[in-house]
Write a protein that holds these residues in place. Structure first.
Motif, mmCIF file in Angstrom:
data_model
loop_
_atom_site.group_PDB
_atom_site.id
_atom_site.type_symbol
_atom_site.label_atom_id
_atom_site.label_comp_id
_atom_site.label_asym_id
_atom_site.label_seq_id
_atom_site.Cartn_x
_atom_site.Cartn_y
_atom_site.Cartn_z
ATOM 1 N N ALA A 140 96.993 34.190 -2.285
ATOM 2 C CA ALA A 140 97.455 34.301 -3.670
ATOM 3 C C ALA A 140 97.049 35.657 -4.226
ATOM 4 O O ALA A 140 95.982 36.186 -3.897
ATOM 5 C CB ALA A 140 96.864 33.192 -4.534
ATOM 6 N N ALA A 185 96.577 27.546 -2.744
ATOM 7 C CA ALA A 185 97.518 27.978 -3.786
ATOM 8 C C ALA A 185 96.796 27.962 -5.130
ATOM 9 O O ALA A 185 96.069 27.015 -5.445
ATOM 10 C CB ALA A 185 98.736 27.068 -3.819
ATOM 11 N N TRP A 186 97.027 29.028 -5.930
ATOM 12 C CA TRP A 186 96.322 29.180 -7.197
ATOM 13 C C TRP A 186 97.291 29.648 -8.271
ATOM 14 O O TRP A 186 98.154 30.490 -8.019
ATOM 15 C CB TRP A 186 95.181 30.197 -7.064
ATOM 16 N N ASP A 187 97.128 29.093 -9.486
ATOM 17 C CA ASP A 187 97.960 29.482 -10.627
ATOM 18 C C ASP A 187 97.070 29.824 -11.826
ATOM 19 O O ASP A 187 96.023 29.204 -12.030
ATOM 20 C CB ASP A 187 98.898 28.343 -11.035
#
Length: 510
Positions: A140, A185-187
């Motif tokens: 990411a 996964a990173w937001d």
């Protein structure tokens, strides 16, 4: 890392290769097997099998490809950043996951596992042939800053969030959106912008205060936030726990006690404050400092202020390092009978100055405590201090912080950037059961690991002078190269290691 200082660029020392450490084999001229210095933004090094360089070319500006190969001990490289990498952190439960932040205003998350495990060690002890190593792929790219990112951390205890802090004064929070919380996964979830610049960032280890962080700002303020994952909006929310406005100049460093109950911070104004953030100490009042020492107390005063801080596993005192090589050690509110305090067995008063030390000649950039466990004695700690003068000093709290070693040329006369004792002993290479293993990084671009006793000898119980005898290589177990050094446009700015120090990820200035 604390504020930068002007550094001298001297040549790095030449350390003879040890007999049990194999040298790298020569490579053909028509093979491009090496990693050039300008590609080495971030290194992941393995200690199980490394080569030592016993001689260096006299012309560093015209290194041959073979020479570059010989001085690259990494097993993997991550090269996505377009500018210096200032900070690096490792996931608390998935140590293969690493996050970096840099001068290109972005942070990256990647898996530090080498793509080809065969480049680690072999059963014969011989190093596999060098080969071209492609950059590890990022999981990411974390955006949200408009200036350099100089601090990153995973939240504790599970690493559910990544927090980044920058010279733009922004705090950005990214959450793990992997289906199984695997960190793949990173937001972006939430942010805050309350100050002009953030100087340091620390995750709180309190078991009942998960996902809590603290940071210090250029205006001297210190902020504590909790990330509430169950916010009313359905998205994580940042909740202010405490804000302190006690420092009058930039807050340069901060550290939690190992139980996460107390927060200690220092500043360029020469002050130290210890706060009971959650009001769990019987004698405390929330919002009122348990310890407040400033330059007005001449016993504590250091012209130029403090830049580093460390707390031992026992939480019994706080050590702070500052300008001119000064170190002050202060009894903490959790101090009991002085098992590792060196002031005898009597109960110490909170805020009492236990030791005032000046062995090194320039600013103390980094401090680290060991954790020596024994079945026949209480837990004790040794204090290591790294200085801009290029030296490492080891002090023994059990003997009134007597100087036990002074490695005066630890990183070729260039600044020691970071020190970190391993949390448990390395297995293999004769290091099993060694609780004295210290990892250091410097502006010479080299990672070094030391047996701080030097030559394998135990510390003497008396005579600090005898215990302090050392040369620049005594006790040096291994060197790990790969970054360009020299102090300008090179050097290591930060590193993180796993529990036993067998895998180290480094952040480079190049």
């Amino acid at each position: 890392m604390s504020n930068s200082h002007n550094l001298d660029a001297n040549a790095s020392p030449k350390v003879p290769a040890q007999p049990d450490v194999p040298m790298e084999s020569d490579q053909s001229d028509d093979e491009d097997n090496g990693l050039y210095a300008d590609e080495a933004d971030e290194e992941v090094v393995d200690n199980a099998d490394v080569s030592m360089v016993s001689d260096e070319s006299g012309d560093d500006d015209h290194l041959t490809e073979e020479a570059v190969n010989l001085e690259n001990d990494s097993v993997a490289v991550f090269g996505a950043h377009k500018d210096s990498i200032y900070c690096i952190a490792r996931h608390p439960t998935r140590p293969e996951l690493v996050v970096t932040g840099g001068g290109d205003e972005v942070a990256y998350v990647f898996d530090s596992t080498p793509a080809d495990q065969s480049v680690l060690s072999t059963s014969s002890g011989a190093r596999p042939a060098a080969r071209e190593r492609k950059s590890l792929q990022s999981l990411a790219c974390l955006r949200g800053h408009s200036d350099s990112i100089n601090a990153v951390t995973f939240t504790l205890p599970q690493g559910n969030h990544i927090v980044t802090a920058g010279l733009d004064g922004k705090l950005c929070v990214f959450r793990d959106v992997s289906s199984d919380r695997a960190g793949r996964a990173w937001d972006f979830s939430v942010g805050a912008h309350e100050v002009q610049e953030i100087g340091w960032l620390a995750a709180c280890p309190h078991p009942q205060q998960p996902n809590t962080i603290a940071f210090g700002a250029s205006d001297g303020s210190v902020w504590v936030y909790t990330i509430n994952s169950d916010g009313g909006s359905g998205q994580p929310e940042l909740e202010i726990v405490q804000v302190y406005y006690l420092h009058t100049e930039s807050s340069t460093a901060g550290a939690w006690t190992t139980d996460g109950k107390l927060l200690a911070t220092v500043s360029e104004d020469g002050s130290l404050y210890v706060q009971d953030v959650f009001g769990e100490t019987a004698s405390s009042t929330v919002g009122q400092a348990l310890i407040g020492l400033t330059a007005e107390d001449q016993r504590f005063a250091v012209e130029g202020g403090f830049y580093s801080i460390a707390i031992p596993p026992s939480n019994t005192f706080v050590a702070v390092g500052g300008a001119g090589g000064h170190i002050r050690v202060v009894a903490s509110p959790l101090s009991q009978t002085g098992n590792d305090g060196g002031a005898g067995s009597s109960r110490r008063q909170t805020g009492q100055i236990i030791a005032s030390i000046q062995v090194q000649t320039d600013s103390i950039e980094t401090l680290s405590f060991s954790n020596l466990m024994s079945s026949s004695a209480p837990a004790s700690s040794l204090l290591a201090a790294g200085s801009v003068d290029g030296s490492i000093a080891i002090f023994d709290p059990l003997h009134q912080f007597a100087l036990r070693r002074h490695i005066q040329n630890a990183h070729g006369g260039l600044a020691v950037v970071k020190l970190d004792f391993v949390k448990s002993s390395l297995q293999g290479s004769g290091l099993a059961g060694n609780p004295f293993l210290l990892t250091s990084a410097g502006m010479d671009g080299v990672i070094r690991q030391w047996d701080i006793r030097g030559g394998g000898a135990q510390f003497p119980s008396t005579s600090a002078a005898a215990g302090a005898r050392s040369t620049s290589t005594q006790g040096l177990l291994r060197e790990l190269r790969g970054h360009r050094g020299g102090g300008e446009g090179g050097g290591i700015l930060d590193f993180t290691q796993n529990q036993d120090g067998s895998m180290i990820a480094t952040a480079g200035d190049e």
